[in-house]
Motif scaffolding. Structure first.
Motif, PDB file in Angstrom:
ATOM      1  N   THR A   2      44.898  38.007  44.023  1.00 33.53           N
ATOM      2  CA  THR A   2      45.363  39.414  43.956  1.00 33.53           C
ATOM      3  C   THR A   2      44.090  40.241  43.848  1.00 33.53           C
ATOM      4  OG1 THR A   2      47.506  38.830  43.344  1.00 33.53           O
ATOM      5  CG2 THR A   2      46.705  41.079  42.891  1.00 33.53           C
ATOM      6  N   PRO A   3      43.601  41.374  44.631  1.00 35.62           N
ATOM      7  CA  PRO A   3      42.476  42.101  44.425  1.00 35.62           C
ATOM      8  C   PRO A   3      42.766  42.956  43.136  1.00 35.62           C
ATOM      9  CG  PRO A   3      43.816  42.911  46.079  1.00 35.62           C
ATOM     10  CD  PRO A   3      44.663  41.442  45.767  1.00 35.62           C
ATOM     11  N   TYR A   4      41.502  43.214  42.438  1.00 33.79           N
ATOM     12  CA  TYR A   4      41.537  44.188  41.337  1.00 33.79           C
ATOM     13  C   TYR A   4      41.925  45.523  41.438  1.00 33.79           C
ATOM     14  CZ  TYR A   4      39.913  45.884  36.822  1.00 33.79           C
ATOM     15  OH  TYR A   4      39.799  46.508  35.439  1.00 33.79           O
ATOM     16  N   LEU A   5      41.074  46.100  42.611  1.00 34.98           N
ATOM     17  CA  LEU A   5      41.402  47.261  43.306  1.00 34.98           C
ATOM     18  C   LEU A   5      41.523  47.313  44.635  1.00 34.98           C
ATOM     19  CD1 LEU A   5      41.271  50.521  42.821  1.00 34.98           C
ATOM     20  CD2 LEU A   5      38.795  50.264  43.431  1.00 34.98           C
ATOM     21  N   LYS A   6      42.775  47.917  45.218  1.00 32.68           N
ATOM     22  CA  LYS A   6      43.042  47.763  46.577  1.00 32.68           C
ATOM     23  C   LYS A   6      43.389  49.246  47.125  1.00 32.68           C
ATOM     24  CE  LYS A   6      46.558  45.496  49.704  1.00 32.68           C
ATOM     25  NZ  LYS A   6      47.532  44.519  49.934  1.00 32.68           N
ATOM     26  N   LEU A   7      42.802  49.393  48.281  1.00 33.99           N
ATOM     27  CA  LEU A   7      43.134  50.530  49.180  1.00 33.99           C
ATOM     28  C   LEU A   7      44.068  49.887  50.322  1.00 33.99           C
ATOM     29  CD1 LEU A   7      40.536  51.577  47.581  1.00 33.99           C
ATOM     30  CD2 LEU A   7      39.924  53.193  49.323  1.00 33.99           C
TER      31      LEU A   7
END
Length: 264
Positions: A2-7
């Motif tokens: 899971t990405p830490y920050l996602k756009l």
């Protein structure tokens, strides 16, 4: 993972009266914790709009921003912004400008003495304790930016957002501040998103470079990994073949897009 920050599928349309302008189209980007990512592209490609959406200063028209599994769509201390204009309050001292943010974020969790210690700790990180009693008008542009960075770091943000933070500085001051930010990133392991127009700056500082297509309806054209070991020394990188190849690939991308603009 899971990405830490996602756009996630971010579009942004600005509307004035009956006229609408699509600035960003289908932006998808994943960042890991501790990543240093630069966003580069020609003027008008929506770089600052993208940063403002991450910061919560502007809401996406479609899609959104997810930080540690939670959608964020308003400003918060978990995402601190350092602008090209330092935005320091001119009537406050260096110490007071940083302390203002500390008091706002930690009023309920740190004692007065702990907040004082934390303010001085962050001024020390950017080597500005000697000027703590000076006002912004009494220090240089580079020093003001150091204070701006200290103020942002003092909020313990999960993501540090830099909007062309070195753009208004002379070349020597810019280089010194770039080295300081590299050292801070190495020490603190911040997740950093930076907007820049400077190709060399992007390659020097970043783990990845996000290259934007031209607006309107700008999107991510290419993401370039920068596989250079840290810590990085600018003089050693000047003849490094990996550095030179990354620099060439960014220039080729921007040059091709620039020709398209001229032909249009």
């Amino acid at each position: 993972m899971t990405p830490y920050l996602k756009l996630d599928h971010v579009d942004k349309v600005f509307t004035r009266g009956k006229v609408s302008s699509e600035v960003l189209k289908d932006i998808n980007l994943n960042l890991g914790k501790g990543d240093y990512v630069s966003i580069i592209g020609h003027s008008g490609c929506g770089k600052s709009t993208m940063l403002n959406i991450i910061a919560g200063l502007t809401r996406a028209t479609i899609g959104g921003v997810i930080l540690e599994g939670r959608e964020v769509n308003s400003p918060g201390p978990d995402r601190a912004v350092v602008f090209q204009n330092h935005s320091l309050l001119p009537w406050l001292t260096v110490y007071q400008n940083v302390r203002l943010g500390v008091d706002k974020v930690f009023a309920k969790t740190k004692s007065r003495a702990e907040r004082d210690e934390w303010t001085m700790h962050n001024l020390n990180l950017v080597q500005m304790t000697h000027a703590k009693d000076k006002r912004p008008s009494e220090i240089s542009g580079g020093m003001k930016q150091r204070v701006g960075i200290a103020r942002a770091l003092a909020m313990e943000p999960k993501v540090l957002l830099l909007d062309e933070p070195f753009g208004a500085l002379d070349a020597l001051t810019r280089a010194h501040l770039q080295d300081s930010v590299m050292a801070l990133h190495q020490k603190l392991g911040n997740t950093i998103v930076m907007i820049t127009h400077d190709v060399d700056e992007a390659v020097l500082l970043s783990d990845r470079i996000v290259m934007m297509t031209n607006g309107p309806s700008a999107t991510i054209g290419e993401v370039l990994d920068v596989p250079l070991a840290r810590p990085r020394q600018r003089l050693e990188l000047a003849s490094n073949p990996v550095y030179l190849d990354c620099r060439k690939r960014v220039l080729e991308f921007l040059y091709e897009r620039h020709k398209f603009v001229e032909a249009a």
